[in-house]
Design an enzyme around this catalytic site. Structure first.
Site, PDB file in Angstrom:
ATOM      1  N   LEU A   1      -4.223   3.890   0.117  1.00 28.40           N
ATOM      2  CA  LEU A   1      -4.909   4.152   1.379  1.00 28.40           C
ATOM      3  C   LEU A   1      -5.959   5.242   1.251  1.00 28.40           C
ATOM      4  O   LEU A   1      -6.860   5.325   2.092  1.00 28.40           O
ATOM      5  CB  LEU A   1      -3.903   4.481   2.477  1.00 28.40           C
TER       6      LEU A   1
ATOM      7  N   VAL B   1       0.816  -1.207   0.000  1.00 25.96           N
ATOM      8  CA  VAL B   1       0.000   0.000   0.000  1.00 25.96           C
ATOM      9  C   VAL B   1       0.854   1.264   0.000  1.00 25.96           C
ATOM     10  O   VAL B   1       1.960   1.273   0.537  1.00 25.96           O
ATOM     11  CB  VAL B   1      -0.977   0.037   1.203  1.00 25.96           C
ATOM     12  N   CYS B   2       0.296   2.321  -0.631  1.00 24.68           N
ATOM     13  CA  CYS B   2       0.851   3.668  -0.536  1.00 24.68           C
ATOM     14  C   CYS B   2      -0.348   4.610  -0.508  1.00 24.68           C
ATOM     15  O   CYS B   2      -1.443   4.202  -0.122  1.00 24.68           O
ATOM     16  CB  CYS B   2       1.822   3.965  -1.683  1.00 24.68           C
ATOM     17  N   ARG B   3      -0.187   5.852  -0.903  1.00 19.64           N
ATOM     18  CA  ARG B   3      -1.309   6.796  -0.826  1.00 19.64           C
ATOM     19  C   ARG B   3      -2.354   6.504  -1.897  1.00 19.64           C
ATOM     20  O   ARG B   3      -3.533   6.396  -1.604  1.00 19.64           O
ATOM     21  CB  ARG B   3      -0.823   8.242  -0.926  1.00 19.64           C
TER      22      ARG B   3
END
Length: 111
Positions: free
Chosen positions: A90, A62-64
């Site tokens: 996210l 996951v990242c932004r």
């Protein structure tokens, strides 16, 4: 290389105990809010800290919004890790009402 991708609604809730959530965002982003129990290794440090990534089971990266995590997932797949990128990152996770936590008393948010 095709990178396996999962939409938020395709991720089990609650998360399976054997699933590793790897957060590849920067420190300030992590501190603002993250998935409880996730492993934090910023993308730029992933190769140097690869030994910290469990290589058994599946890893949800996951990242932004999903682009850095796609890069990380591609790298992990090349190393033989069963990695899946979280589509929308996210930001999508939080928009779907899935929980985030912080390590202090501040309310979690996605930077």
């Amino acid at each position: 290389m095709e990178i396996p991708t999962a939409a938020v609604d395709g991720v089990p809730d609650p998360l399976p105990a054997q699933l590793v959530v790897l957060d590849v965002r920067e420190d300030d982003e992590w501190e603002a809010g993250h998935v409880e129990g996730s492993l934090h290794i910023p993308l730029m440090h992933l190769a140097g800290r690869f030994a910290e990534v469990p290589t058994t089971g599946q890893t949800l990266v996951v990242c932004r919004v999903g682009s850095r995590s796609a890069q990380a997932a591609a790298y992990l797949l090349q190393q033989g890790v069963d990695a899946v990128n979280l589509a929308g990152g996210l930001a999508a996770w939080a928009n779907a009402g899935r929980p985030l936590v912080t390590d202090d008393d501040r309310p979690p948010r996605v930077l």
